[in-house]
Design a protein around this motif. Structure first.
Motif, PDB file in Angstrom:
ATOM      1  N   ASP A   8       0.674  -0.956   0.108  1.00  6.72           N
ATOM      2  CA  ASP A   8      -0.456  -0.031   0.091  1.00  6.72           C
ATOM      3  C   ASP A   8       0.868   1.611   0.350  1.00  6.72           C
ATOM      4  OD1 ASP A   8      -2.158   1.054  -0.043  1.00  6.72           O
ATOM      5  OD2 ASP A   8      -2.618   1.202   2.228  1.00  6.72           O
ATOM      6  N   LEU A   9       1.956   1.060  -0.985  1.00  7.31           N
ATOM      7  CA  LEU A   9       2.646   2.510  -0.772  1.00  7.31           C
ATOM      8  C   LEU A   9       1.766   3.340  -1.279  1.00  7.31           C
ATOM      9  CD1 LEU A   9       5.620   3.531  -0.580  1.00  7.31           C
ATOM     10  CD2 LEU A   9       6.198   2.846  -3.088  1.00  7.31           C
ATOM     11  N   SER A  10       2.206   5.080  -0.916  1.00  2.70           N
ATOM     12  CA  SER A  10       1.295   6.082  -1.555  1.00  2.70           C
ATOM     13  C   SER A  10       2.163   7.546  -1.271  1.00  2.70           C
ATOM     14  CB  SER A  10       0.275   6.324  -1.341  1.00  2.70           C
ATOM     15  OG  SER A  10      -1.020   5.644  -1.387  1.00  2.70           O
ATOM     16  N   LEU A  11       2.800   8.124  -2.296  1.00  5.48           N
ATOM     17  CA  LEU A  11       3.703   9.277  -2.665  1.00  5.48           C
ATOM     18  C   LEU A  11       3.256  10.376  -2.931  1.00  5.48           C
ATOM     19  CD1 LEU A  11       7.400   8.864  -3.060  1.00  5.48           C
ATOM     20  CD2 LEU A  11       6.083  10.710  -4.307  1.00  5.48           C
ATOM     21  N   THR A  12       3.365  11.494  -2.066  1.00  2.00           N
ATOM     22  CA  THR A  12       2.765  12.831  -2.912  1.00  2.00           C
ATOM     23  C   THR A  12       2.941  13.531  -2.173  1.00  2.00           C
ATOM     24  OG1 THR A  12       0.739  11.335  -1.204  1.00  2.00           O
ATOM     25  CG2 THR A  12      -0.102  13.852  -2.225  1.00  2.00           C
ATOM     26  N   ILE A  19       2.233   8.197  -6.022  1.00  2.00           N
ATOM     27  CA  ILE A  19       2.323   6.520  -6.769  1.00  2.00           C
ATOM     28  C   ILE A  19       1.479   6.513  -5.390  1.00  2.00           C
ATOM     29  CG2 ILE A  19       2.629   4.671  -5.698  1.00  2.00           C
ATOM     30  CD1 ILE A  19       6.101   6.012  -5.626  1.00  2.00           C
ATOM     31  N   ASP A  20      -0.383   5.759  -6.353  1.00  2.00           N
ATOM     32  CA  ASP A  20      -1.458   5.259  -5.523  1.00  2.00           C
ATOM     33  C   ASP A  20      -1.610   4.074  -4.860  1.00  2.00           C
ATOM     34  OD1 ASP A  20      -4.103   6.442  -4.597  1.00  2.00           O
ATOM     35  OD2 ASP A  20      -4.333   6.368  -6.871  1.00  2.00           O
ATOM     36  N   GLY A  21      -1.092   3.185  -3.469  1.00  2.00           N
ATOM     37  CA  GLY A  21      -1.833   1.837  -3.251  1.00  2.00           C
ATOM     38  C   GLY A  21      -1.091   0.750  -4.173  1.00  2.00           C
ATOM     39  N   LEU A  22       0.634   1.145  -4.303  1.00  2.00           N
ATOM     40  CA  LEU A  22       1.356   0.021  -4.372  1.00  2.00           C
ATOM     41  C   LEU A  22       1.517  -0.927  -3.707  1.00  2.00           C
ATOM     42  CD1 LEU A  22       3.425   0.768  -7.287  1.00  2.00           C
ATOM     43  CD2 LEU A  22       4.546  -0.741  -5.622  1.00  2.00           C
ATOM     44  N   ASN A  23       1.742  -2.270  -4.465  1.00  2.00           N
ATOM     45  CA  ASN A  23       1.727  -3.322  -3.817  1.00  2.00           C
ATOM     46  C   ASN A  23       2.638  -4.603  -4.807  1.00  2.00           C
ATOM     47  OD1 ASN A  23       0.325  -3.515  -1.608  1.00  2.00           O
ATOM     48  ND2 ASN A  23      -1.713  -3.007  -3.017  1.00  2.00           N
ATOM     49  N   LEU A  24       4.291  -5.060  -4.068  1.00  2.00           N
ATOM     50  CA  LEU A  24       4.371  -4.786  -5.155  1.00  2.00           C
ATOM     51  C   LEU A  24       5.299  -6.181  -4.764  1.00  2.00           C
ATOM     52  CD1 LEU A  24       5.590  -5.264  -7.749  1.00  2.00           C
ATOM     53  CD2 LEU A  24       7.698  -3.780  -7.409  1.00  2.00           C
ATOM     54  N   SER A  40       5.053   7.206 -14.737  1.00  2.00           N
ATOM     55  CA  SER A  40       4.327   6.529 -14.637  1.00  2.00           C
ATOM     56  C   SER A  40       4.415   6.036 -12.597  1.00  2.00           C
ATOM     57  CB  SER A  40       3.762   5.325 -15.129  1.00  2.00           C
ATOM     58  OG  SER A  40       4.774   4.349 -15.049  1.00  2.00           O
ATOM     59  N   GLY A  41       5.199   6.876 -12.260  1.00  2.00           N
ATOM     60  CA  GLY A  41       5.927   6.236 -10.552  1.00  2.00           C
ATOM     61  C   GLY A  41       6.251   5.266 -10.583  1.00  2.00           C
ATOM     62  N   LYS A  42       7.300   4.591 -11.535  1.00  2.00           N
ATOM     63  CA  LYS A  42       8.692   4.234 -11.661  1.00  2.00           C
ATOM     64  C   LYS A  42       9.717   3.832 -11.006  1.00  2.00           C
ATOM     65  CE  LYS A  42      10.278   3.366 -16.572  1.00  2.00           C
ATOM     66  NZ  LYS A  42       9.409   4.560 -16.293  1.00  2.00           N
ATOM     67  N   SER A  43      10.003   5.156 -11.210  1.00  2.00           N
ATOM     68  CA  SER A  43      11.499   5.615 -10.711  1.00  2.00           C
ATOM     69  C   SER A  43      10.762   6.155  -9.494  1.00  2.00           C
ATOM     70  CB  SER A  43      11.719   6.533 -11.712  1.00  2.00           C
ATOM     71  OG  SER A  43      12.639   6.183 -12.841  1.00  2.00           O
ATOM     72  N   LEU A  44      10.131   6.486  -9.285  1.00  2.00           N
ATOM     73  CA  LEU A  44       9.756   7.413  -7.760  1.00  2.00           C
ATOM     74  C   LEU A  44       9.922   6.035  -6.388  1.00  2.00           C
ATOM     75  CD1 LEU A  44       7.267   9.821  -8.315  1.00  2.00           C
ATOM     76  CD2 LEU A  44       9.117  10.397  -7.102  1.00  2.00           C
ATOM     77  N   LEU A 221       2.818  -3.918 -14.343  1.00  2.00           N
ATOM     78  CA  LEU A 221       2.991  -2.680 -14.976  1.00  2.00           C
ATOM     79  C   LEU A 221       2.417  -1.699 -14.343  1.00  2.00           C
ATOM     80  CD1 LEU A 221       2.715  -1.676 -18.097  1.00  2.00           C
ATOM     81  CD2 LEU A 221      -0.141  -2.909 -18.000  1.00  2.00           C
ATOM     82  N   ILE A 222       2.554  -0.852 -14.344  1.00  2.00           N
ATOM     83  CA  ILE A 222       2.752   0.522 -13.579  1.00  2.00           C
ATOM     84  C   ILE A 222       1.979   1.852 -14.444  1.00  2.00           C
ATOM     85  CG2 ILE A 222       5.281   1.427 -13.473  1.00  2.00           C
ATOM     86  CD1 ILE A 222       4.855   1.822 -10.969  1.00  2.00           C
ATOM     87  N   GLU A 223       1.095   1.961 -14.307  1.00  2.00           N
ATOM     88  CA  GLU A 223       0.606   3.582 -15.055  1.00  2.00           C
ATOM     89  C   GLU A 223      -0.244   3.912 -13.635  1.00  2.00           C
ATOM     90  OE1 GLU A 223      -1.225   2.544 -18.587  1.00  2.00           O
ATOM     91  OE2 GLU A 223      -3.179   3.433 -17.594  1.00  2.00           O
ATOM     92  N   THR A 224       0.128   5.730 -13.511  1.00  2.00           N
ATOM     93  CA  THR A 224      -0.550   6.566 -13.199  1.00  2.00           C
ATOM     94  C   THR A 224      -0.213   5.839 -11.359  1.00  2.00           C
ATOM     95  OG1 THR A 224      -2.903   6.136 -13.171  1.00  2.00           O
ATOM     96  CG2 THR A 224      -1.410   7.643 -14.792  1.00  2.00           C
ATOM     97  N   GLY A 225       0.782   5.635 -11.181  1.00  2.00           N
ATOM     98  CA  GLY A 225       1.275   5.303  -9.454  1.00  2.00           C
ATOM     99  C   GLY A 225       0.494   3.979  -9.105  1.00  2.00           C
ATOM    100  N   LYS A 226      -0.184   3.564 -10.151  1.00  2.00           N
ATOM    101  CA  LYS A 226      -0.548   1.559  -9.890  1.00  2.00           C
ATOM    102  C   LYS A 226      -0.124   0.854 -10.444  1.00  2.00           C
ATOM    103  CE  LYS A 226      -5.427   3.295  -8.497  1.00  2.00           C
ATOM    104  NZ  LYS A 226      -5.643   4.671  -8.856  1.00  2.00           N
ATOM    105  N   ILE A 227       0.240  -0.015  -9.762  1.00  2.00           N
ATOM    106  CA  ILE A 227       0.495  -1.407 -10.520  1.00  2.00           C
ATOM    107  C   ILE A 227      -1.297  -2.117 -10.898  1.00  2.00           C
ATOM    108  CG2 ILE A 227       0.981  -4.095 -10.233  1.00  2.00           C
ATOM    109  CD1 ILE A 227       3.303  -2.366  -9.457  1.00  2.00           C
ATOM    110  N   ILE A 228      -1.121  -1.859 -12.220  1.00  2.18           N
ATOM    111  CA  ILE A 228      -2.687  -2.792 -12.836  1.00  2.18           C
ATOM    112  C   ILE A 228      -2.584  -3.696 -13.773  1.00  2.18           C
ATOM    113  CG2 ILE A 228      -3.574  -0.005 -13.434  1.00  2.18           C
ATOM    114  CD1 ILE A 228      -2.594  -0.476 -16.168  1.00  2.18           C
TER     115      ILE A 228
END
Lengths: 510, 274
Positions: A8-12, A19-24, A40-44, A221-228
């Protein structure tokens, strides 16, 4: 148990949620590819893991590395973990090295810093790491400086520096983007070996899907801060991961090239040569470009293809040989690799597009009309005329650069790696656009690329270059199907986007 | 724009200091102000009083008035010197950066040559031809400024000339001069402004130094540097004669430096933010 567990990683940043609620999850010995377009937020995500997010960013969620919560650690503790537990490989090896330090000292530095080894022991250990990273044996790393070795060798040195302390996790941010295909394949193989043999977990961040697909066990695959989409490499099917399968399909290259027209000759190069500081960059190159034809020039970096492009465009004068052209109503125009560098950052797209018109005395209304027309031809609406390069995406900027090249309706356009800096999904659209413009205007194109997949798609004729010389030329399909020269064969073999076996069968299994 | 406050503060403090000095300079020229250069030997070495807020010096001049009037010399010299530096250095830098050839080498080596001479040496050399006075200070510091601006311009524009949009511009038939004016100059303007601000601060310091050793502003025009010179034997008796002009120099230099730093961070945020 997972080595790296991001929940649930988020970055504002500046009240924008990047980054919006990312799980990996990453397991030891596995390679996970984090794929996404730029922005898309991958480097962040990668920067958050190593505790170097942009200043002012607010982060929530948890990042666990081997049972340790990284986000709750202080700077000092993180500094110990970076380099020791997490090795890092960046895209731009030239910028990551201190120009005043030898390669060897760079590799030895983490040993001295983290383990406090003395100079001599550190050097021995560093040499061992260099050997593991397959850094050439015949180069003395302790007497060479970063600018004295090639990009591929620098990348190996950076990998060596990242693995000296045998980290559990290796973070590679676009490690091969700046390299040519054969070097890219070698570096990717090296990474896979490290994962298999040392049980290192690797997070591979890239926009280059074919490259990732050759070595990753799992793709997210990440898009707008989410793993889709997040699937194992075996499970990429239109049913289970429609987006990834779609992306793979768009790289799939259809062999739909029309037959070569034997039209009027637009440009003829006669034994062109060019030297730069006693170095032969282009040697005795001859070619013919017909009207409405696309001539592809392929080769690795340093093969002289960009120099040849500049000569054809008239930006450089050949030292020997000459260029013979039909009477051109206007100069050859050019489209460059990096869309952000090919537009003046302080000018609106409209101003840039209209620059070639400066010699025609146009009424403001006519001028605006021409700009809007050029924008429409490249698939942008009129509102783009007022935008600045930083306000548009890379693909849109490249469309604007193409609009600038065609606004005066030239007969010949030289394109120097026009899609290499773009995301795969955009690449295909730009190639379609160029194809359309070529058919519609009867434009002759010289298309420089290191990507044989792209060359196959756009070029009628192919010119293969190595060390400034043309080693093979002929119709594209023929050159790629039956390469005569050993070098061409190695290029074809190393090209991930041509090598269908890498991913196609898996994608079509479902 | 949402920027951290650290250099916002520097920006505003710097601007406030510079604005105050400009106001002080203007105020000191107003006709109702008594002339601070008037010598009244009978009133010499007076301690601060209601009539003379900061007291008088060894020949009876009002210390506050002298210091206020000294601002004019400082600002005139600094601005004049930066004008010379920008006017000559920037075109030189752009011309030299446009193409790599012997001509650009000559220009930049000539600049290196000038750069080897500190303003002080130039001032001594110029003293014979120009004579001492404010023009000598402006010229000496101005000449020193030329290579400073030439180099900054050269370094910044050299990388711009290699960018692809310059090549695209050449392909549209533009020549070097119009490319320089349309593309290069606007992109390096920010850097030049920052450098100008920094050189203004250094110019004030250099003017004080030259006037201190008698190569700068000549009497009766008040100058902080000369005030220091005249007061150096009296430092034990009346330290205020040294402290007041000294403080003025420090404050003025600080103002321009703060502004310069803040502007450079504004233009290149990488310096300030990680």
């Amino acid at each position: 148990m997972a080595l790296l567990d991001i929940t649930d990683l988020s970055l504002t940043l500046d009240s924008r949620r990047l980054i919006d609620g990312l799980n990996l999850i990453l397991e030891p010995g596995k390679i996970v590819g984090l794929v996404g377009a730029s922005g898309s937020g991958k480097s962040l995500t990668a920067r958050s893991i190593i505790g170097l997010p942009p200043r002012g960013a607010e982060i929530t969620g948890t990042i666990m590395l081997d049972g340790l919560s990284l986000l709750s650690l202080g700077d000092k503790k993180l500094g110990q973990i970076r380099g020791r537990d997490i090795g890092i490989v960046f895209q731009d090896s030239a910028a990551a090295f201190d120009p005043l330090m030898t390669i060897g000292d760079h590799v030895a530095e983490p040993l001295r810093w983290h383990l406090g080894l003395d100079r001599k022991t550190a050097r021995i250990e560093a040499q061992r790491a260099l050997n593991r990273a397959e850094f050439p044996n015949d180069i003395d790393a302790f007497s060479r400086y970063p600018h004295e070795i090639s990009g591929g060798q620098r990348q190996r040195a950076m990998i060596a520096a990242a693995i000296t302390l045998s980290p559990k996790l290796l973070l590679a941010d676009e490690p091969t983007t700046a390299l040519d295909v054969t070097t890219e394949a070698a570096i990717l193989n090296l990474l896979r070996k490290l994962a298999r043999e040392d049980g290192m977990a690797i997070l591979l961040v890239s926009h280059d899907l074919p490259a990732i697909a050759t070595i990753a066990d799992h793709i997210a695959l990440i898009e707008t801060g989410k793993i889709i989409e997040s699937v194992g490499i075996q499970d990429i099917t239109p049913h289970r991961s429609p987006r990834l399968a779609g992306l793979f399909a768009s790289i799939e290259l259809q062999d739909s090239r029309a037959e070569i027209k034997s039209g009027e000759v637009a440009l003829r190069g006669h034994s062109l040569s060019f030297s730069y500081r006693d170095k032969r960059a282009v040697e005795n190159v001859s070619f013919v470009l017909h009207r409405g034809e696309c001539l592809g020039i392929v080769g690795q970096s340093g093969s002289g293809k960009s120099t040849l492009a500049r000569i054809i465009a008239g930006l450089s004068k050949p030292c020997a040989g000459r260029i013979e052209a039909i009477k051109l109503p206007c100069p050859v125009q050019m489209v460059f690799q990096d869309p952000s560098g090919s537009l003046n950052p302080r000018w609106t797209l409209g101003q840039s597009i209209a620059e070639p018109l400066h010699r025609e005395q146009l009424a403001p209304a006519t001028r605006t009309q021409r700009i809007v027309q050029a924008l429409q031809e490249v698939g942008l609406d009129a509102s783009f005329a007022g935008r600045y390069p930083h306000e548009v995406s890379g693909g849109q900027a490249q469309r604007a650069a193409i609009a600038r090249a065609i606004i005066i309706k030239p007969d010949i356009v030289v394109l120097d790696e026009p899609v290499s800096a773009l995301d795969i999904s955009v690449r295909s659209q730009i190639l379609d656009l160029l194809d359309g413009l070529r058919r519609y205007h009867g434009l002759a194109m010289v298309f420089i690329t290191h990507d044989l997949g792209v060359a196959r798609r756009v070029a009628d004729h192919l010119l293969v270059m190595k060390d400034g010389k043309v080693i093979e030329q002929g119709p594209t399909a023929k050159v790629l199907a039956e390469p005569k020269h050993a070098y061409t064969r190695s290029l074809v073999a190393a090209s991930p986007s041509l090598n269908h076996k890498v991913f196609t069968p898996r994608a079509s299994e479902g | 724009m949402n920027r951290p406050s650290a250099y916002h503060r520097g920006l505003w403090i710097g601007l406030a200091i510079i604005a105050s000095f400009i106001c002080i300079a203007l105020l000191s020229m107003m006709p109702w102000m008594s002339d601070p250069t008037t010598i009244r030997v009978a009133e010499r070495m007076r301690a601060p009083s209601f009539e003379h807020w900061l007291g008088t010096d060894q020949i009876g001049r009002d210390l506050l008035g002298l210091t206020m009037r000294g601002t004019i010399a400082s600002l005139l010299v600094a601005i004049g010197a930066v004008t010379i530096g920008v006017g000559i250095g920037v075109p030189m830098g752009i011309v030299a950066s446009a193409r790599e050839n012997w001509f650009s080498q000559v220009i930049m080596r000539a600049n290196d040559f000038i750069f080897a001479f500190p303003a002080l040496v130039t001032a001594i050399l110029l003293h014979d031809t120009v004579g001492s006075g404010i023009q000598n200070a402006i010229l000496a510091i101005g000449i020193f400024n030329i290579p400073v601006f030439a180099r900054v311009t050269f370094n910044r524009s050299q990388s711009i000339w290699t960018l692809d949009f310059i090549k695209a511009s050449r392909l549209t038939g533009r020549k070097d001069l119009s490319i320089a004016m349309l593309h290069v100059l606007p992109l390096i303007l920010g850097t030049i402004i920052v450098q100008a601000t920094i050189q203004l601060g250094l110019g004030i310091l250099a003017e004080a130094g030259l006037s201190y050793i008698g190569l700068g502003v000549t009497p009766p025009m008040p100058s902080w540097g000369r005030m220091l010179n005249e007061a150096q034997t009296l430092i034990g008796i009346a330290p205020r004669l040294v402290l007041v002009p000294g403080f003025a120099i420090v404050l003025a230099v600080l103002g321009f430096t703060l502004l310069g730093d803040a502007l450079s961070e504004w233009i290149d945020p990488r310096k300030g933010r990680g």
